[in-house]
Motif scaffolding. Structure first.
Motif, short mmCIF file in Angstrom:
data_model
loop_
_atom_site.label_atom_id
_atom_site.label_comp_id
_atom_site.label_asym_id
_atom_site.label_seq_id
_atom_site.Cartn_x
_atom_site.Cartn_y
_atom_site.Cartn_z
N GLY A 20 0.83 -1.20 0.00
CA GLY A 20 0.00 0.00 0.00
C GLY A 20 0.86 1.24 0.00
N ILE A 21 0.27 2.35 -0.47
CA ILE A 21 1.00 3.60 -0.56
C ILE A 21 0.04 4.75 -0.27
N SER A 22 0.53 5.74 0.45
CA SER A 22 -0.29 6.90 0.77
C SER A 22 -0.49 7.79 -0.46
N TRP A 23 -1.37 8.78 -0.34
CA TRP A 23 -1.68 9.62 -1.48
C TRP A 23 -0.45 10.37 -1.99
N SER A 24 0.46 10.71 -1.08
CA SER A 24 1.65 11.47 -1.48
C SER A 24 2.80 10.57 -1.90
N GLY A 25 2.70 9.29 -1.55
CA GLY A 25 3.82 8.39 -1.79
C GLY A 25 4.81 8.38 -0.64
N GLY A 26 4.56 9.16 0.38
CA GLY A 26 5.51 9.26 1.47
C GLY A 26 5.47 8.11 2.45
N SER A 27 4.41 7.33 2.40
CA SER A 27 4.28 6.19 3.29
C SER A 27 3.94 4.94 2.48
N THR A 28 4.70 3.88 2.72
CA THR A 28 4.45 2.61 2.05
C THR A 28 4.49 1.49 3.08
N TYR A 29 3.80 0.41 2.78
CA TYR A 29 3.79 -0.74 3.69
C TYR A 29 3.53 -2.00 2.87
N TYR A 30 4.00 -3.14 3.41
CA TYR A 30 4.02 -4.38 2.64
C TYR A 30 3.63 -5.58 3.52
N VAL A 31 3.17 -6.61 2.87
CA VAL A 31 3.03 -7.89 3.54
C VAL A 31 4.44 -8.43 3.76
N ASP A 32 4.64 -9.16 4.82
CA ASP A 32 5.99 -9.61 5.19
C ASP A 32 6.66 -10.42 4.09
N SER A 33 5.88 -11.20 3.36
CA SER A 33 6.47 -12.12 2.38
C SER A 33 7.11 -11.42 1.19
N VAL A 34 6.83 -10.12 0.99
CA VAL A 34 7.42 -9.42 -0.15
C VAL A 34 8.37 -8.30 0.28
N LYS A 35 8.49 -8.06 1.56
CA LYS A 35 9.40 -7.00 2.02
C LYS A 35 10.81 -7.25 1.54
N GLY A 36 11.44 -6.19 1.03
CA GLY A 36 12.80 -6.31 0.52
C GLY A 36 12.87 -6.78 -0.92
N ARG A 37 11.75 -7.25 -1.46
CA ARG A 37 11.72 -7.71 -2.86
C ARG A 37 10.83 -6.83 -3.74
N PHE A 38 9.73 -6.36 -3.20
CA PHE A 38 8.76 -5.55 -3.96
C PHE A 38 8.83 -4.11 -3.49
N THR A 39 8.58 -3.18 -4.42
CA THR A 39 8.52 -1.77 -4.09
C THR A 39 7.31 -1.13 -4.77
N ILE A 40 6.47 -0.49 -3.97
CA ILE A 40 5.33 0.24 -4.51
C ILE A 40 5.71 1.71 -4.63
N SER A 41 5.27 2.33 -5.71
CA SER A 41 5.53 3.75 -5.91
C SER A 41 4.39 4.33 -6.74
N ARG A 42 4.39 5.64 -6.89
CA ARG A 42 3.34 6.28 -7.66
C ARG A 42 3.86 7.54 -8.31
N ASP A 43 3.24 7.90 -9.42
CA ASP A 43 3.52 9.14 -10.12
C ASP A 43 2.18 9.83 -10.31
N ASN A 44 1.90 10.79 -9.46
CA ASN A 44 0.59 11.43 -9.51
C ASN A 44 0.40 12.27 -10.78
N ALA A 45 1.48 12.72 -11.37
CA ALA A 45 1.37 13.47 -12.62
C ALA A 45 0.90 12.58 -13.76
N LYS A 46 1.18 11.29 -13.64
CA LYS A 46 0.78 10.32 -14.67
C LYS A 46 -0.41 9.48 -14.23
N ASN A 47 -0.96 9.76 -13.05
CA ASN A 47 -2.09 8.98 -12.53
C ASN A 47 -1.78 7.49 -12.54
N THR A 48 -0.60 7.13 -12.12
CA THR A 48 -0.16 5.74 -12.20
C THR A 48 0.51 5.31 -10.91
#
Length: 120
Positions: free
Chosen positions: A50-78
């Motif tokens: 999960g990721i906050s509206w600003s991208g400043g806060s992210t959180y993960y299920v334990d099984s993917v921590k260190g392997r997966f990264t969530i991010s966002r580009d609000n200018a691209k709505n993605t």
């Protein structure tokens, strides 16, 4: 109303990488927290990241921590999910959704999903 379209899934060997994208329509994308879930055959839907509206806060299920990264580009709505060191256990349909928290019930818009298959 928000519409979400995921892309970037595919077949990859164990240890490989994929980057999923979730393109959102609607003017309020930048004001919404977002998340990624997945569902493997015969299993319940599972929160992934999960990721906050600003991208400043992210959180993960334990099984993917260190392997997966969530991010966002609000200018691209993605919103993105970079998946590295993939394992066969990561095989699932991946969904993005609008909302926050670790439970699907707190999300109110969902994409159609994109298949990720990891071969051993």
């Amino acid at each position: 109303q928000v519409q979400l379209v995921e892309s970037g899934g595919g077949l990859v060997q164990a240890g490989g990488s994929l980057r999923l994208s979730c393109a959102a329509s609607g003017r309020t994308f930048s004001a919404n927290a977002m998340g990624w879930f997945r569902q493997a055959p015969g299993k319940e839907r599972e929160f992934v990241a999960g990721i906050s509206w600003s991208g400043g806060s992210t959180y993960y299920v334990d099984s993917v921590k260190g392997r997966f990264t969530i991010s966002r580009d609000n200018a691209k709505n993605t919103v993105y999910l970079q998946m590295n060191s993939l394992e066969p256990e990561d095989t699932a349909v991946y969904y993005c959704a609008v909302g926050s928290g670790r439970y699907g019930g707190t999300y109110n818009y969902w994409g159609q999903g994109t298949q990720v298959t990891v071969s051993s």
